[in-house]
Design a protein around this motif. Sequence first.
Motif, PDB file in Angstrom:
ATOM      1  N   PRO A  81      -1.497   4.812 -29.895  1.00  0.00           N
ATOM      2  CA  PRO A  81      -1.001   6.005 -28.987  1.00  0.00           C
ATOM      3  C   PRO A  81      -0.732   5.618 -27.545  1.00  0.00           C
ATOM      4  O   PRO A  81       0.355   5.623 -26.724  1.00  0.00           O
ATOM      5  CB  PRO A  81      -2.383   6.776 -28.998  1.00  0.00           C
ATOM      6  CG  PRO A  81      -2.840   6.851 -30.393  1.00  0.00           C
ATOM      7  CD  PRO A  81      -2.612   5.285 -30.478  1.00  0.00           C
ATOM      8  N   GLU A 113       2.880   5.332 -25.789  1.00  0.00           N
ATOM      9  CA  GLU A 113       3.028   6.220 -24.574  1.00  0.00           C
ATOM     10  C   GLU A 113       3.814   5.160 -23.528  1.00  0.00           C
ATOM     11  O   GLU A 113       4.526   5.689 -22.851  1.00  0.00           O
ATOM     12  CB  GLU A 113       1.607   6.775 -24.050  1.00  0.00           C
ATOM     13  CG  GLU A 113       1.196   7.808 -24.782  1.00  0.00           C
ATOM     14  CD  GLU A 113      -0.372   7.876 -24.377  1.00  0.00           C
ATOM     15  OE1 GLU A 113      -0.900   7.493 -23.324  1.00  0.00           O
ATOM     16  OE2 GLU A 113      -1.143   8.711 -25.221  1.00  0.00           O
ATOM     17  N   SER A 138       7.341   5.081 -23.913  1.00  0.00           N
ATOM     18  CA  SER A 138       7.949   6.113 -23.760  1.00  0.00           C
ATOM     19  C   SER A 138       7.719   6.722 -22.351  1.00  0.00           C
ATOM     20  O   SER A 138       7.876   7.990 -22.054  1.00  0.00           O
ATOM     21  CB  SER A 138       7.544   7.161 -24.720  1.00  0.00           C
ATOM     22  OG  SER A 138       7.835   6.988 -26.020  1.00  0.00           O
ATOM     23  N   LEU A 140       8.302   5.573 -34.680  1.00  0.00           N
ATOM     24  CA  LEU A 140       7.371   6.730 -34.824  1.00  0.00           C
ATOM     25  C   LEU A 140       7.109   6.865 -36.650  1.00  0.00           C
ATOM     26  O   LEU A 140       7.967   6.835 -37.314  1.00  0.00           O
ATOM     27  CB  LEU A 140       7.905   7.937 -34.566  1.00  0.00           C
ATOM     28  CG  LEU A 140       7.950   7.935 -33.127  1.00  0.00           C
ATOM     29  CD1 LEU A 140       8.638   9.180 -32.448  1.00  0.00           C
ATOM     30  CD2 LEU A 140       6.443   7.765 -32.484  1.00  0.00           C
ATOM     31  N   CYS A 173       0.908   8.402 -36.981  1.00  0.00           N
ATOM     32  CA  CYS A 173       0.630   9.220 -35.749  1.00  0.00           C
ATOM     33  C   CYS A 173      -0.667  10.067 -36.021  1.00  0.00           C
ATOM     34  O   CYS A 173      -1.090  10.443 -35.229  1.00  0.00           O
ATOM     35  CB  CYS A 173       1.982   9.712 -34.982  1.00  0.00           C
ATOM     36  SG  CYS A 173       3.029   8.482 -34.332  1.00  0.00           S
ATOM     37  N   MET A 232       0.289  15.897 -28.600  1.00  0.00           N
ATOM     38  CA  MET A 232       1.199  14.972 -28.607  1.00  0.00           C
ATOM     39  C   MET A 232       1.555  14.521 -30.026  1.00  0.00           C
ATOM     40  O   MET A 232       2.667  14.236 -30.700  1.00  0.00           O
ATOM     41  CB  MET A 232       0.954  13.824 -27.769  1.00  0.00           C
ATOM     42  CG  MET A 232       0.851  13.852 -26.425  1.00  0.00           C
ATOM     43  SD  MET A 232       0.175  12.460 -25.602  1.00  0.00           S
ATOM     44  CE  MET A 232       1.770  11.447 -25.600  1.00  0.00           C
ATOM     45  N   ILE A 251       5.280  15.018 -31.906  1.00  0.00           N
ATOM     46  CA  ILE A 251       6.037  13.754 -32.501  1.00  0.00           C
ATOM     47  C   ILE A 251       6.218  14.346 -34.296  1.00  0.00           C
ATOM     48  O   ILE A 251       7.393  13.872 -34.387  1.00  0.00           O
ATOM     49  CB  ILE A 251       4.900  12.696 -32.738  1.00  0.00           C
ATOM     50  CG1 ILE A 251       4.580  12.134 -31.578  1.00  0.00           C
ATOM     51  CG2 ILE A 251       5.187  11.670 -33.960  1.00  0.00           C
ATOM     52  CD1 ILE A 251       3.522  11.024 -31.394  1.00  0.00           C
ATOM     53  N   VAL A 278       7.921  11.061 -28.316  1.00  0.00           N
ATOM     54  CA  VAL A 278       6.702  10.866 -27.622  1.00  0.00           C
ATOM     55  C   VAL A 278       6.621  11.428 -26.281  1.00  0.00           C
ATOM     56  O   VAL A 278       7.378  11.133 -25.645  1.00  0.00           O
ATOM     57  CB  VAL A 278       6.018   9.435 -27.590  1.00  0.00           C
ATOM     58  CG1 VAL A 278       4.699   9.532 -26.776  1.00  0.00           C
ATOM     59  CG2 VAL A 278       6.011   9.092 -28.798  1.00  0.00           C
TER      60      VAL A 278
END
Length: 353
Positions: A79, A83, A86, A108, A112, A277, A281, A287
């Motif tokens: 994560p 992040e 993004s 992705l 996730c 989040m 996704i 994200v």
Amino acid sequence: MTYQQLHQQKQYLLLDCISGSTAYNLNVPGSDIDKKGIFILPQKELYGFDFTDQVANESNDEIYFEIKRFLELLTKNNPNILELLSTPSEFVLYRHPLMDLIRPEDFLSKLCLDTFAGYAQTQIKKAKGLNKKINKPPDTEPKTVLDFCYVANNSGTVLLNDWLKTNNLLQQDCGLVKLDHFRDAYLLYHQSGRTRFRGIVSGPDADDVQVSQVPKEMENIAVMHFNKDAYSVYCREYREYKEWEEKRNEARFQSTLSHGKNYDAKNMMHTFRLLNMAEEIALHQKVMVYRHDREFLLKIRNGKFEFEELMQMVESKMDQIKQLYDTSTLPDKPDEQMAGQLLIRIREEFYKC
């Protein structure tokens, strides 16, 4: 490569971003400003034994990942790494053109569900841990070995300290002999005449009981058990509490006490941020770092919910997210071969310059 060297040789930076609460749109007065980024090692450092995966400042609120480590974590759908990749443009301080080769949508996957939800579970454990520390703090004075010793009495047991007091005995006038075939059990004797014993423990700081030489003809006056396992658990929990007490963020702790819910509300806020989040996704295959659900998340941080209420919401949210991932078109996991080829291309392009 060290943190200091990286900031003296900024030509090796690939990405430099403001991260954390500021990037999340969750900052409040007093919030720290965190930074994360990516760097590439000087070419000559690739040929030695000292490969640097990441560097950070002393407070660990500025962390930079070497491009290889970054891509490795990206293939695991970490994560923090997703992040970082993004980060909204307004929080990007520097971005090397080579970073355009790495697109979040290419990495992705259904992983996730586990990574974002896994991080969320970690936040819940931290919140529960604080709840336990607040509601069950250890004694001001630590317990001793004697507090975990018991004497057989009629059809039950009594605490050794109480038994000694009732019988007007001192622990230092007593001696122990190991009782065969019974774990942590002892025959207890009391000195008489010229017979002198070592005592049950050597002193208040002892971490175990001790045995004495006892004449064969002497009869024991009791059978004692030392609950060594319970004592070990107590010592570990007491030590952990004291370490936590010493290192805790006092302002954050007092904030937790002020809302009276006895759990770490900031941890719970991040639990729901991560779950939301993960849901986004699955739904949008992107994200969303900047949180438009700021109002709801800050309500959690401010202790507007009871802990049990939040747990019910987490359970319901997890059920929804699992269903979304079951029907999602996301791949099961990222393409590691593609990531490896990207790493080679980025290194070749960078070192060629």
